[in-house]
Scaffold this motif. Structure first.
Motif, PDB file in Angstrom:
ATOM      1  N   ILE A   1     -13.654   1.066  -3.982  1.00 25.49           N
ATOM      2  CA  ILE A   1     -12.297   0.914  -3.449  1.00 25.49           C
ATOM      3  C   ILE A   1     -12.273   0.627  -1.948  1.00 25.49           C
ATOM      4  N   ASN A   2     -13.405   0.251  -1.376  1.00 26.60           N
ATOM      5  CA  ASN A   2     -13.455  -0.047   0.060  1.00 26.60           C
ATOM      6  C   ASN A   2     -12.439  -1.093   0.492  1.00 26.60           C
ATOM      7  N   LYS A   3     -12.307  -2.171  -0.292  1.00 28.25           N
ATOM      8  CA  LYS A   3     -11.445  -3.275   0.132  1.00 28.25           C
ATOM      9  C   LYS A   3      -9.972  -2.884   0.147  1.00 28.25           C
ATOM     10  N   PHE A   4      -9.581  -1.936  -0.676  1.00 26.70           N
ATOM     11  CA  PHE A   4      -8.215  -1.415  -0.604  1.00 26.70           C
ATOM     12  C   PHE A   4      -8.009  -0.715   0.733  1.00 26.70           C
TER      13      PHE A   4
ATOM     14  N   ASN B   1      -0.194   3.917   5.535  1.00 31.25           N
ATOM     15  CA  ASN B   1      -0.891   4.357   4.325  1.00 31.25           C
ATOM     16  C   ASN B   1      -0.549   3.486   3.125  1.00 31.25           C
ATOM     17  N   LEU B   2      -0.507   2.179   3.339  1.00 33.59           N
ATOM     18  CA  LEU B   2      -0.211   1.237   2.271  1.00 33.59           C
ATOM     19  C   LEU B   2      -1.327   0.187   2.206  1.00 33.59           C
ATOM     20  N   PRO B   3      -2.075   0.130   1.116  1.00 39.72           N
ATOM     21  CA  PRO B   3      -1.940   0.972  -0.078  1.00 39.72           C
ATOM     22  C   PRO B   3      -2.498   2.376   0.133  1.00 39.72           C
ATOM     23  N   ASP B   4      -1.980   3.297  -0.643  1.00 39.97           N
ATOM     24  CA  ASP B   4      -2.418   4.680  -0.623  1.00 39.97           C
ATOM     25  C   ASP B   4      -3.753   4.774  -1.368  1.00 39.97           C
TER      26      ASP B   4
ATOM     27  N   ASP C   1     -10.799  13.744   0.965  1.00 40.96           N
ATOM     28  CA  ASP C   1      -9.541  13.833   0.216  1.00 40.96           C
ATOM     29  C   ASP C   1      -9.696  13.374  -1.232  1.00 40.96           C
ATOM     30  N   LEU C   2     -10.621  12.453  -1.459  1.00 42.33           N
ATOM     31  CA  LEU C   2     -10.826  11.922  -2.806  1.00 42.33           C
ATOM     32  C   LEU C   2     -11.534  12.909  -3.720  1.00 42.33           C
TER      33      LEU C   2
END
Length: 243
Positions: free
Chosen positions: A8-11, A21-24, A58-59
């Motif tokens: 999910i790095n690219k997000f 914080n978009l995208p969250d 947090d993940l």
């Protein structure tokens, strides 16, 4: 079936480009799992240009599938991984300024270093995978250093796969991948793969490397999601990984 771990790095890159914080990122991880991902991968780099160290913390309580943290084992990285205790840590030999991972470990030259790092991680109950080029001579070094798995660096495969459409006789490189996979399996190492795998080249790799346990895919999957939507894209990738 080979598992799909979504990087999910690219997000996070998209989020950081605008601030806020978009995208969250936390919601993205939960949605990837809800849409069928078998795991979540993150690669926190020293400059935090995409995934931040706090994102990783947090993940951890939110990821219900497999959590994989990859990166160069600097002191800061190791402190983070040992605090978070993911299911898997993938060690890559990236220098601090690397744009993306572009080679595997020389497990002979760095044998002592890898042994110390892997021992520390395994004492914490973390499965360890070592990023490796398709080079059969480096497989035993990963095993003797204590790794549980190797992750084949598939960047060269992806490049040659595209060329092979017009010059199929030149696709000899793939033998290196098959031989490396066989050697890993023969000495008790499990096999992951990642880098530049996409909807076009993934199925061929899966069909010819039956030892494949898991692939980690980020950039191409995120790009495809722009056109197909995230849920549909994850399902498209998973269909290519069915035995």
């Amino acid at each position: 079936m080979t598992k799909l771990s979504v990087n999910i790095n690219k997000f996070a890159t998209l989020r950081n480009a605008r601030g806020g914080n978009l995208p969250d990122i936390l919601q993205v991880a939960k949605d990837c799992e809800r849409f069928g991902a078998d795991g979540i991968t993150v690669h926190p780099r020293p400059d935090e240009r995409h995934i931040r160290f706090q994102d990783v913390r947090d993940l951890k309580p939110l990821v219900t599938t497999e959590f994989n943290i990859e990166g160069y084992p600097s002191k800061e990285f190791m402190d983070l991984v040992l605090a978070v205790k993911p299911h898997q840590c993938t060690l890559v030999p990236d220098p601090p300024g690397a744009i993306t991972s572009n080679t595997g470990w020389d497990t002979v030259q760095y044998q002592s270093f890898l042994k110390d790092v892997i021992s520390t991680l395994k004492k914490a109950g973390i499965r360890v995978s070592v990023f490796l080029n398709p080079d059969i001579s480096k497989v035993e070094g990963a095993k003797s250093a204590g790794a549980d798995r190797i992750e084949l660096y598939t960047g060269p495969y992806a490049e040659e796969y595209t060329k092979a459409r017009t010059q199929p006789q030149n696709f000899r490189l793939f033998n290196d991948y098959k031989n490396t996979a066989k050697e890993a399996s023969a000495i008790g190492l499990e096999l992951n793969a990642g880098h530049d795998l996409n909807l076009d080249n993934l199925r061929f790799f899966k069909l010819h490397i039956p030892q494949l346990k898991e692939v980690s895919i980020g950039h191409a999957l995120v790009a495809d999601a722009i056109y197909f939507g995230l849920e549909n894209t994850i399902q498209l990738y998973k269909r290519l990984l069915v035995d």
